[in-house]
Design an enzyme around this catalytic site. Sequence first.
Site, PDB file in Angstrom:
ATOM      1  N   SER A 155      46.312  36.340  40.262  1.00 44.82           N
ATOM      2  CA  SER A 155      47.759  36.514  40.144  1.00 44.82           C
ATOM      3  C   SER A 155      48.500  35.207  40.381  1.00 44.82           C
ATOM      4  O   SER A 155      48.031  34.324  41.103  1.00 44.82           O
ATOM      5  CB  SER A 155      48.259  37.534  41.175  1.00 44.82           C
ATOM      6  OG  SER A 155      47.732  38.805  40.899  1.00 44.82           O
TER       7      SER A 155
ATOM      8  N   GLU B 167      35.944  46.767  39.177  1.00 44.49           N
ATOM      9  CA  GLU B 167      36.868  46.901  40.293  1.00 44.49           C
ATOM     10  C   GLU B 167      37.503  48.290  40.299  1.00 44.49           C
ATOM     11  O   GLU B 167      37.505  48.994  41.295  1.00 44.49           O
ATOM     12  CB  GLU B 167      37.933  45.807  40.170  1.00 44.49           C
ATOM     13  CG  GLU B 167      38.910  45.738  41.312  1.00 44.49           C
ATOM     14  CD  GLU B 167      39.855  44.545  41.190  1.00 44.49           C
ATOM     15  OE1 GLU B 167      40.000  43.999  40.070  1.00 44.49           O
ATOM     16  OE2 GLU B 167      40.452  44.165  42.200  1.00 44.49           O
TER      17      GLU B 167
END
Lengths: 381, 351
Positions: A128, A243
């Site tokens: 991010s 994930e």
Amino acid sequence: MRLAYTAEQDAFRAEVRAWLADHVPAERLASFDTAEGFQAHRAWEKVLHGGRWSAVTWPEAYGGRGLDLIRWLIFEEEYWRAGAPGRVGQNGIFLLAPTMMEYGTAEQKARFLPPMASGEEIWAQAWSEPQAGSDLAAVRARATRDGDHYVLNGHKIWSSRAVFADWAFGLFRTDPASERHKGLSLILFKLDAPGVRVVPIQQIDGEAGFAEIFLEDVRSPVDQRLGGEGEGWTVCMATAGFERGLMLRSPARFQAAAARLVALADRRGADAVQEAAVLQAVMDADAYALSIYATASRLIAGGKIGAEASCNKVFWSELDVALYRAALSIKGAEAELTGPTEAADGWMDGYLFSLAGPIYAGANEIQRNIIAERMLGLPKG
Amino acid sequence: MDFTLSDEQRMTAEVTAALLADRCTGADLRRLMDSGAALDPVRWRALVEMGLPAAMVPESLGGLGLGEVDLTPVAEQCGFAALPEPLVELAGVAAPLLAALDHPAARAWAGRIAAGEAMAAVGHSCQPFVAGADTADVLVLCRPGEILLLNAETVTLGRQPSIDPFHRLFAVAFDGGDAIAAARGPEADRLAALALDRGALFAAAQGIGLAQRAVDLSAAYAKARVQFGKPIGANQAVKHHLASCQVKIEFARPVVLAAAAQIGQQDIYSRARVSHAKLAALAAADLAGRTAIQVHGAMGYSWATDVHVYLKRVLALTGAWGDEAFHRRRVSARIKGRALDPGQVFAVETA
């Protein structure tokens, strides 16, 4: 369809249970988002690795046991049943490693996987950026080729464990002219390399569980790129599949929490509304476990995880919030207390952490878009 | 440990789905509804020719000798089509119950069902009325301590209107002298308990199919219906409603399959699993049914659109074979009565 363990699977469970009974620390370790707790958890990873339990699904050559996903589920059930410490190495072991097995070179696997398994090198995710959260394809951090190195520049944020971790796997733009999903590459870098500045971010619970990473002319050898140059998006989405889909949150985590919730309701008493919430939490934890057993069986039979990984992420994150919220309701006026006794029972910490679940690993709004577009065929907005 | 359906199990469901896609469309349902008839003879013959009523009858009685896991994906497809004929209860509850009764008349009926020559309906003390009694040749009544067989010619049926026009419910009156007691005492209660679990399991399986149908119809409508210059399905508000339904379906289906695989245990664990399956599947169907009305807007509230047909089947199945309170009590009994540690997910009662 045969929903019973084989004798070998039962024996495996007994072996795990016996080892954990001998090795799980009696005292709860300090939070791994403190300096002291991080080192204690790193030491626990070494103990786990000593018994070859730190990465059971990995090939033996890298420190694993080469186990299938059903045995991974059994291991996780015993691990959570024993109340063993949280896994400080999980970003590496459960997210980066499966991606590395698929996309890494033989040299990369030999170099990075063994110290990952032993806890000597602990990994953080650096994807991010301030302007690239849900819209991950908006990343700007660049990797400029300079001979046999990349020169990394940019600003990463919300990197879990990065305050104390050793390495990070980051998404960088290797083609300066590229836009969106194209021209990205996944590059590994050391968090103590010259030009890396890690700034802790205080979380909702007051601890520094994640960090900002500022990169200024950080040099990373080209052979630390995972997957091809410009293939970063594909490689990252493989990681995101693991994930959301399976390994980040094993079902036993929620089953253990649900069992504690039932005990709490039993001890303190629960009214009809709280009873209903407890019942729902147990059923949802059970449903999650059954679904993951079904997925594991399908993968063992040669299937793949698709967009339904997004369903998993929505389901476990929302069940987690409801579960901890029910516990706080049952604790009543004592729920807000944070003294040593209350902190040790973990319900408030768990509740606050549960609120992160619908956000990290792709916000649930994004997951619902993925479900609607890829599973139901609705048009992009 | 293997939590996958076999190719054969998947294929049977696919063949059923294809047959129903052809012969059980919304228009077919409306035609039957308008006629007031109990079944469509052409469709019923096709289902019988597939051998579906014989599925859970043992081979020794002329059946296929299949089990609950085999029939569950078929029942899901019957739900998807909102099949009006009482195939699921005939094949999944009545036929195996008759076959298991230690009485020659009962086994003879099971054989006739397997041969496609007879139909049966089951009454059970867990519910007030008997579904499909008007098309049955024999009624099987499970009451505490006894299971009675009644020739359909000897009973008086009182129709009880249901919101689902295809859920044909009847109060059954009979003269005790016409009844055959095919089982008594603990054996009767054991078989009645299994019949209830099968009824709940296959209602759950139909619930999954109904939920998926409601979502699929809504997704198709949301792609086609244009407002503000774009399909309404491009809006996140609509997408997220339907995604939430799909999540509920994805986490109910494995519970239903597990319930099918474990139903034979007939212990506190399998009963809780069946009840969880019923609750989860019908909760998914409830949400999907209501969401379908909302996504279709005013069309969804009209008689002209098919979504209400599926919603009404959901409403009928929600209270059938044990209502929500009954099934919550059974899950609660397991939670309070046995260990809940991780690792107990496939627990079996040991003597």
